[in-house]
Design a protein around this motif. Structure first.
Motif, mmCIF file in Angstrom:
data_model
loop_
_atom_site.group_PDB
_atom_site.id
_atom_site.type_symbol
_atom_site.label_atom_id
_atom_site.label_comp_id
_atom_site.label_asym_id
_atom_site.label_seq_id
_atom_site.Cartn_x
_atom_site.Cartn_y
_atom_site.Cartn_z
ATOM 1 N N ARG A 268 -7.677 -1.034 9.816
ATOM 2 C CA ARG A 268 -8.574 -1.160 8.667
ATOM 3 C C ARG A 268 -7.844 -0.633 7.423
ATOM 4 N NH1 ARG A 268 -10.611 -3.831 12.010
ATOM 5 N NH2 ARG A 268 -12.716 -3.668 12.897
ATOM 6 N N PHE A 269 -7.757 -1.471 6.388
ATOM 7 C CA PHE A 269 -7.167 -1.054 5.117
ATOM 8 C C PHE A 269 -8.263 -0.590 4.169
ATOM 9 C CE2 PHE A 269 -3.833 -3.862 6.708
ATOM 10 C CZ PHE A 269 -2.675 -3.158 6.367
ATOM 11 N N ARG A 270 -7.911 0.342 3.290
ATOM 12 C CA ARG A 270 -8.802 0.732 2.203
ATOM 13 C C ARG A 270 -8.013 0.673 0.894
ATOM 14 N NH1 ARG A 270 -7.774 5.636 4.946
ATOM 15 N NH2 ARG A 270 -6.739 7.255 3.704
ATOM 16 N N GLU A 271 -8.701 0.270 -0.161
ATOM 17 C CA GLU A 271 -8.046 0.130 -1.461
ATOM 18 C C GLU A 271 -8.111 1.448 -2.222
ATOM 19 O OE1 GLU A 271 -8.105 -3.310 -4.754
ATOM 20 O OE2 GLU A 271 -9.938 -2.081 -4.714
ATOM 21 N N LEU A 272 -6.943 1.957 -2.609
ATOM 22 C CA LEU A 272 -6.883 3.197 -3.379
ATOM 23 C C LEU A 272 -7.102 2.913 -4.859
ATOM 24 C CD1 LEU A 272 -3.810 4.906 -1.654
ATOM 25 C CD2 LEU A 272 -6.227 4.945 -0.984
ATOM 26 N N ASP B 186 1.821 5.824 10.140
ATOM 27 C CA ASP B 186 1.775 6.211 11.546
ATOM 28 C C ASP B 186 1.689 7.730 11.609
ATOM 29 O OD1 ASP B 186 2.309 6.952 14.157
ATOM 30 O OD2 ASP B 186 3.873 5.454 14.465
ATOM 31 N N LYS B 187 0.493 8.249 11.888
ATOM 32 C CA LYS B 187 0.285 9.700 11.906
ATOM 33 C C LYS B 187 0.942 10.367 13.106
ATOM 34 C CE LYS B 187 -4.234 9.308 11.585
ATOM 35 N NZ LYS B 187 -5.669 9.681 11.464
ATOM 36 N N THR C 80 -3.044 5.939 14.557
ATOM 37 C CA THR C 80 -2.557 6.981 15.470
ATOM 38 C C THR C 80 -2.111 6.314 16.769
ATOM 39 O OG1 THR C 80 -4.301 8.389 14.532
ATOM 40 C CG2 THR C 80 -3.095 9.262 16.421
ATOM 41 N N PRO C 81 -0.993 5.596 16.749
ATOM 42 C CA PRO C 81 -0.546 4.873 17.953
ATOM 43 C C PRO C 81 0.148 5.792 18.950
ATOM 44 C CG PRO C 81 1.029 4.553 16.205
ATOM 45 C CD PRO C 81 -0.084 5.379 15.613
ATOM 46 N N GLN D 23 -10.868 6.285 15.894
ATOM 47 C CA GLN D 23 -10.731 7.406 14.976
ATOM 48 C C GLN D 23 -10.244 6.982 13.589
ATOM 49 O OE1 GLN D 23 -7.378 10.023 16.204
ATOM 50 N NE2 GLN D 23 -6.956 8.464 17.752
ATOM 51 N N ASP D 24 -9.607 5.820 13.492
ATOM 52 C CA ASP D 24 -9.063 5.362 12.214
ATOM 53 C C ASP D 24 -9.770 4.121 11.686
ATOM 54 O OD1 ASP D 24 -6.965 7.358 12.165
ATOM 55 O OD2 ASP D 24 -5.978 6.186 13.739
#
Length: 266
Positions: free
Chosen positions: A137-141, A177-178, A151-152, A247-248
């Motif tokens: 899921r992308f979010r626009e900043l 990638d956290k 979190t792969p 979670q993401d």
């Protein structure tokens, strides 16, 4: 005495270690160990391996020419897995390929434990990467950049890069990638790059555009509205969308809508 080559957990590092082991101990007993993930053994001599693009390219060429492109991609995906024995399994798979009439069919010899492990790791990483193409899921900043945090388990960014480059060729976007602290960065109209050694700024990452805030609200409302409480089947939901990915995901960022996604009849 068995020679064990120690390398960093990167494609270049592992291929460099395979190059040295192949060149120096191809007919002897050798192994590959990942730095920081090895368990010392008796009667082994350990050697540090320096990363080298030249060595890595040579091994890549060797695999493609003698084992084929399909085997190369199996090996590549296996080396992206979160497994301390993956490098040794790949090296021994390459050695095993020398003992069969057609080295290009090495991945069919699943009775060999090293080949079986490479096959298993490759399939696991490929499956995880495929799921991320659906669940990211992308979010626009505020600055207009699209950002996603994931979190792969495996190092899947290179596996999903082309998918999102083709889907958003004219957008500036990043996937962070956290787990491995790596950015996948795409500038509008250009190709993607990997960026390591940088940290995500939580304050900047949390500043979403006004339109993004509204779309998030509407999306969560939609997910909540399609839920039919009497027909909830949590076990079936988890089979379609494992807990690890949630979670993401935007629709699960609020506990009030956690049961609203992927409702199915029992």
């Amino acid at each position: 005495m068995k020679q064990v080559y120690i390398c960093y957990d990167t494609i270049t590092g592992i291929f460099s270690a395979i190059h040295d082991a192949w060149k120096e101990n191809r007919n002897g007993e050798a192994g590959i160990a990942l730095r920081g993930q090895m368990t010392p053994q008796l009667f082994c001599e350990y050697r540090e391996t320096a990363e080298s693009e030249k060595k890595s390219i040579a091994v890549e060429r060797l695999i493609k020419q003698n084992l084929g492109y399909n085997t190369y991609w199996d090996i590549y995906h296996a080396l992206l897995a979160d497994d301390s024995e993956k490098a040794d399994a790949v090296y021994n798979t390459m050695l095993a390929a020398r003992t069969i009439p057609d080295s290009r069919k090495i991945m069919e010899h699943l009775s060999n434990p090293y080949v079986a492990k490479v096959f298993e790791l490759s399939r696991s990483v490929a499956n995880e990467a495929h799921l991320f193409t659906e669940f990211i899921r992308f979010r626009e900043l505020e600055n207009g950049v699209l950002l996603s945090e994931v979190t792969p388990k495996g190092q899947v960014l290179t596996c999903i890069a082309d998918h999102f480059t083709n889907r958003f060729p004219l957008e500036n976007w990043m996937v962070y990638d956290k787990t491995h602290k790596v950015f996948l960065v795409h500038q509008a109209g250009k190709n993607w790059v990997l960026v390591q050694g940088e940290e995500l700024n939580p304050e900047t990452a949390g500043r979403v555009s006004e339109a993004e805030g509204e779309f998030e609200r509407l999306w969560k409302g939609f997910c909540s509205s399609i839920s039919i409480k009497e027909r909830e089947n949590l076990a079936l939901q988890r089979s379609h969308l494992p807990m690890h990915f949630r979670q993401d995901m935007t629709e699960f960022s609020d506990s009030a809508v956690r049961s609203a996604h992927l409702q199915r009849r029992p």
